[in-house]
Design a protein around this motif. Structure first.
Motif, PDB file in Angstrom:
ATOM      1  N   PHE B 175      20.405   7.323  -0.533  1.00  0.00           N
ATOM      2  CA  PHE B 175      20.475   6.918  -1.849  1.00  0.00           C
ATOM      3  C   PHE B 175      21.397   7.546  -2.613  1.00  0.00           C
ATOM      4  O   PHE B 175      21.794   7.062  -3.663  1.00  0.00           O
ATOM      5  N   THR B 176      21.928   8.677  -2.405  1.00  0.00           N
ATOM      6  CA  THR B 176      22.872   9.460  -3.027  1.00  0.00           C
ATOM      7  C   THR B 176      24.307   9.515  -2.813  1.00  0.00           C
ATOM      8  O   THR B 176      25.195  10.216  -3.163  1.00  0.00           O
ATOM      9  N   LEU B 177      24.720   8.507  -1.732  1.00  0.00           N
ATOM     10  CA  LEU B 177      25.989   8.300  -1.256  1.00  0.00           C
ATOM     11  C   LEU B 177      26.870   8.031  -2.477  1.00  0.00           C
ATOM     12  O   LEU B 177      26.256   7.120  -3.234  1.00  0.00           O
ATOM     13  N   PRO B 178      28.139   8.367  -2.362  1.00  0.00           N
ATOM     14  CA  PRO B 178      29.015   8.056  -3.447  1.00  0.00           C
ATOM     15  C   PRO B 178      29.226   6.328  -3.384  1.00  0.00           C
ATOM     16  O   PRO B 178      29.238   5.924  -2.150  1.00  0.00           O
ATOM     17  N   GLN B 179      29.374   5.771  -4.479  1.00  0.00           N
ATOM     18  CA  GLN B 179      29.244   4.118  -4.409  1.00  0.00           C
ATOM     19  C   GLN B 179      30.616   3.608  -3.653  1.00  0.00           C
ATOM     20  O   GLN B 179      30.430   2.679  -3.060  1.00  0.00           O
ATOM     21  N   ARG B 180      31.819   4.390  -3.448  1.00  0.00           N
ATOM     22  CA  ARG B 180      32.884   4.042  -2.684  1.00  0.00           C
ATOM     23  C   ARG B 180      32.488   4.069  -1.208  1.00  0.00           C
ATOM     24  O   ARG B 180      33.135   3.135  -0.409  1.00  0.00           O
ATOM     25  N   GLN B 181      31.706   5.019  -1.125  1.00  0.00           N
ATOM     26  CA  GLN B 181      31.458   5.141   0.501  1.00  0.00           C
ATOM     27  C   GLN B 181      30.547   4.104   0.866  1.00  0.00           C
ATOM     28  O   GLN B 181      30.537   3.560   1.969  1.00  0.00           O
ATOM     29  N   VAL B 182      29.621   3.764  -0.116  1.00  0.00           N
ATOM     30  CA  VAL B 182      28.566   2.558   0.321  1.00  0.00           C
ATOM     31  C   VAL B 182      29.658   1.369   0.419  1.00  0.00           C
ATOM     32  O   VAL B 182      29.355   0.586   1.287  1.00  0.00           O
ATOM     33  N   ALA B 183      30.442   0.967  -0.504  1.00  0.00           N
ATOM     34  CA  ALA B 183      31.463  -0.019  -0.429  1.00  0.00           C
ATOM     35  C   ALA B 183      32.157  -0.278   0.847  1.00  0.00           C
ATOM     36  O   ALA B 183      32.184  -1.296   1.565  1.00  0.00           O
ATOM     37  N   CYS B 184      32.649   1.072   1.138  1.00  0.00           N
ATOM     38  CA  CYS B 184      33.456   0.994   2.478  1.00  0.00           C
ATOM     39  C   CYS B 184      32.391   0.715   3.716  1.00  0.00           C
ATOM     40  O   CYS B 184      32.743  -0.056   4.945  1.00  0.00           O
ATOM     41  N   GLY B 185      31.370   1.297   3.814  1.00  0.00           N
ATOM     42  CA  GLY B 185      30.225   1.083   4.824  1.00  0.00           C
ATOM     43  C   GLY B 185      30.011  -0.498   4.879  1.00  0.00           C
ATOM     44  O   GLY B 185      29.745  -0.985   6.056  1.00  0.00           O
ATOM     45  N   LEU B 186      29.820  -1.231   3.794  1.00  0.00           N
ATOM     46  CA  LEU B 186      29.344  -2.627   3.538  1.00  0.00           C
ATOM     47  C   LEU B 186      30.618  -3.162   4.337  1.00  0.00           C
ATOM     48  O   LEU B 186      30.280  -4.224   5.157  1.00  0.00           O
ATOM     49  N   ALA B 187      31.695  -2.981   3.844  1.00  0.00           N
ATOM     50  CA  ALA B 187      33.043  -3.801   4.389  1.00  0.00           C
ATOM     51  C   ALA B 187      33.313  -3.382   6.070  1.00  0.00           C
ATOM     52  O   ALA B 187      33.429  -4.227   6.786  1.00  0.00           O
ATOM     53  N   ASP B 188      32.976  -2.075   6.444  1.00  0.00           N
ATOM     54  CA  ASP B 188      33.221  -1.790   7.519  1.00  0.00           C
ATOM     55  C   ASP B 188      32.042  -2.478   8.641  1.00  0.00           C
ATOM     56  O   ASP B 188      32.428  -3.201   9.755  1.00  0.00           O
ATOM     57  N   THR B 189      30.935  -2.627   8.154  1.00  0.00           N
ATOM     58  CA  THR B 189      29.804  -3.434   8.783  1.00  0.00           C
ATOM     59  C   THR B 189      30.219  -4.909   8.858  1.00  0.00           C
ATOM     60  O   THR B 189      30.216  -5.510   9.718  1.00  0.00           O
ATOM     61  N   PHE B 190      30.569  -5.510   7.789  1.00  0.00           N
ATOM     62  CA  PHE B 190      30.847  -6.946   7.608  1.00  0.00           C
ATOM     63  C   PHE B 190      31.996  -7.093   8.657  1.00  0.00           C
ATOM     64  O   PHE B 190      31.875  -8.291   9.531  1.00  0.00           O
ATOM     65  N   VAL B 191      33.157  -6.375   8.619  1.00  0.00           N
ATOM     66  CA  VAL B 191      34.472  -6.638   9.559  1.00  0.00           C
ATOM     67  C   VAL B 191      33.893  -6.409  11.092  1.00  0.00           C
ATOM     68  O   VAL B 191      34.394  -6.981  12.103  1.00  0.00           O
ATOM     69  N   HIS B 192      33.009  -5.386  11.305  1.00  0.00           N
ATOM     70  CA  HIS B 192      32.737  -5.269  12.908  1.00  0.00           C
ATOM     71  C   HIS B 192      31.976  -6.554  13.323  1.00  0.00           C
ATOM     72  O   HIS B 192      32.299  -7.108  14.421  1.00  0.00           O
TER      73      HIS B 192
END
Lengths: 380, 380
Positions: B175-192
């Motif tokens: 819940f408290t992750l920085p928004q940029r970390q969440v964005a990078c995580g979403l992108a990482d998952t998408f590209v995996h």
């Protein structure tokens, strides 16, 4: 999403010629009891490939595990295994052979009668087990479940043992399956997915997509398979879908139903009807009777699996159920009890059995004897 | 479908409050080294929950595994672990902490310098490892892969160790992750997912559906997560999607690409750019340059993930790539090298490195130095 714990240790060994890997998959020094069904593996080349892969190994064969494996047969296998001191089991066949072998695996380390294991419902203490799957249907090759019958009393119950250490799936070995077995396997897979999916809407988007992905695949490949069972890629997708349909991969954090299965098991126990064939009859009835409770999910299913995007809510739900029944009919399966000569006597007996065991199946725990009657009456 | 062998033994322990299970998940009598990153776990409650769950256990802490874990830091951890004779590792953090700990697990049983293990590329001999995941992104919590950097030479390579014995995923901890970390995580998952999907059409219908199912989920949840990171079900679907995106479940029997990752790793090694952020830049370039080779799959992807069902083939393909780039931009990520101040010098260095190692990445093994240049030039 609900909390969950997931683990599936089975090694899946998938593809052409993979039976040759048996030698390296079974640990050295084991005395292996190889279990078989009725003998179709002698005709499709599986038996010869298994023998070649196990040449020089210490093996015992047990033949004759029947469809809906019975405790009566499995007791014989357990006695033979104990006598010969086997310490590894290799099931070669369809879901029935694998299910039966899971009980043998537990029975070999149990001093009492193995039926007690079935009625207790679980056993972690088992001899290790591998499988060579020949019929895509039950998913037993990659889960710890089994269903065991007792001929004497016409009963059929789930049993949970251990996961296969490995399972070998060669789609080429499905080319010569009888068309009815393929139809029942497609129906069985479809309903396994529905039992884990057709419950409550809005639990997990990714689990919904995965369940729908298997259903969409089955709907696409079924008519093509009816035309040509010798297409490797089609049969590979069927085989993989059947395994993925019941190995826990689509069940993470979501509610499950299984009422259709519990009613279907009774139809098999009482009438000997093939498992997949019972599901094709019961599922449409379950959906009709519980269409209000499952309404939101039925709408989503209708849209994503059947492309039903217009019309009033009730009409769309009705159509989704109709398409489901139509799918089973397109496989050449009955979808009504009357087609199988099953009537009130059986309905009354199933109601009685459900009441006697205090059954409360389904995601809402509301499928008791009376609800089972309503469902069965909706399948007449 | 290609032949394959699949096995994933990791136990996934998913949901609210599950960190409390640590005590029962780590075998008794183990000396546990707990590894951490920079300290965010002290602020989000994870550290306190881990300590409470491990109260009375024999533990050693190692702090400071950085993003893109470096061999320099990991050597220190290995030295400490050897000195204290630890025989179990618990990684608490995101993919970098888990990746780094996989190398520590192998390094503890290796007499030479652990960088040799990275350059050799694999090690099965490892100390057992569990994880508590705090950032959904890399999938490292349920696979045996890792990526290790060497600061000294600005290099970054994949390493394959062992699967975690268990991984605990509590969506509330995101819940408290920085928004940029969440964005990078979403992108990482998408590209995996794209690396395992955006290759050749017509290999496996069910694997296609599962890959598309994760992509569809990400496309649906990303804008909602941007608005509200405290929605449990949204974050649970994100977390589960990230894990499912790289645990082998969508890779069965299908070709894989990974060229985007190999180019992205170089951008991280040379510029320190976050992994997910590099992928958001490189993937659209890869798709533009290889749009002919991947055309059939791009069409399917455009239709199923982005609803592009009309128009000429080329136009639909162009639009599918445009929507992909737009998705990354909607996450607030750069999608062009120029936005990150990266230009010809870096392109030349990556071309040189690819040539030096004889790189042939991608499902067609045609991403060499020259192709990497073309891709990077398409990302300018």
């Amino acid at each position: 999403m609900e909390n969950f714990i997931f683990q599936n240790p089975t090694k899946l060994v998938f593809g052409k010629g993979m039976i040759a890997r048996l030698g390296e998959l079974i640990p050295a020094g084991k005395r292996v009891m190889v279990t078989f069904g009725g003998g179709s593996v002698r005709r499709n080349g599986v038996y010869d490939e298994v023998c070649a892969a196990l040449a020089g190994r210490d093996t015992v064969e047990f033949w004759g595990i029947e469809p809906n494996p019975s405790i009566e047969t499995l007791r014989e296998a357990i006695a033979l295994g104990k006598e010969r001191e086997v310490d590894f089991l290799l099931a070669v066949g369809g879901g029935s052979v694998i299910d039966g072998t899971k009980l043998i695996a537990a029975g070999l380390l149990y001093d009492g009668d193995a039926w007690e294991l079935v009625r207790k419902g679980a056993s972690q203490r088992t001899v290790p087990l591998g499988t060579v799957l020949t019929i895509p249907a039950t998913g037993s090759e990659m889960n710890n479940g089994a269903v065991i019958s007792r001929r004497e009393t016409k009963e059929k119950y789930p049993f949970y043992g251990n996961y296969p250490l490995f399972s070998i799936l060669d789609p080429e070995k499905t080319f010569t399956l009888p068309q009815r077995q393929v139809a029942c396997g497609l129906a069985d897979t479809f309903v396994h997915v529905m039992e884990q999916y057709m419950t409550v809407a809005g639990q997990s988007r990714v689990m919904d997509r995965w369940a729908e992905g298997i259903l969409q695949t089955l709907v696409e490949i079924a008519p093509e398979i009816r035309k040509n069972q010798h297409d490797y890629d089609l049969m590979a997708d069927f085989m993989l879908s059947a395994t993925m349909g019941l190995n826990g991969f689509i069940a993470m954090g979501v509610a499950q139903d299984w009422a259709t299965h519990m009613i279907g098991h009774e139809l098999t126990a009482l009438h000997g009807l093939t498992h997949g064939a019972t599901l094709a009859i019961v599922l449409p009835g379950t959906l009709r009777v519980l269409s209000a409770q499952k309404g939101d999910k039925l709408l989503q299913y209708g849209e994503r699996v059947w492309g039903i995007t217009t019309g009033e809510r009730d009409e769309r739900i009705r159509l989704a159920i109709e398409r489901t029944e139509g799918f089973f009919r397109s496989l050449g399966l009955s979808t009504r009890l009357s087609e199988e000569g099953i009537g009130e006597e059986t309905i009354a007996e199933i109601e009685r059995r459900f009441d006697a065991r205090g059954a409360r199946y389904g995601e809402a725990r509301n499928v008791d004897g009376a609800m089972a009657r309503r469902i069965l009456e909706a399948c007449r």
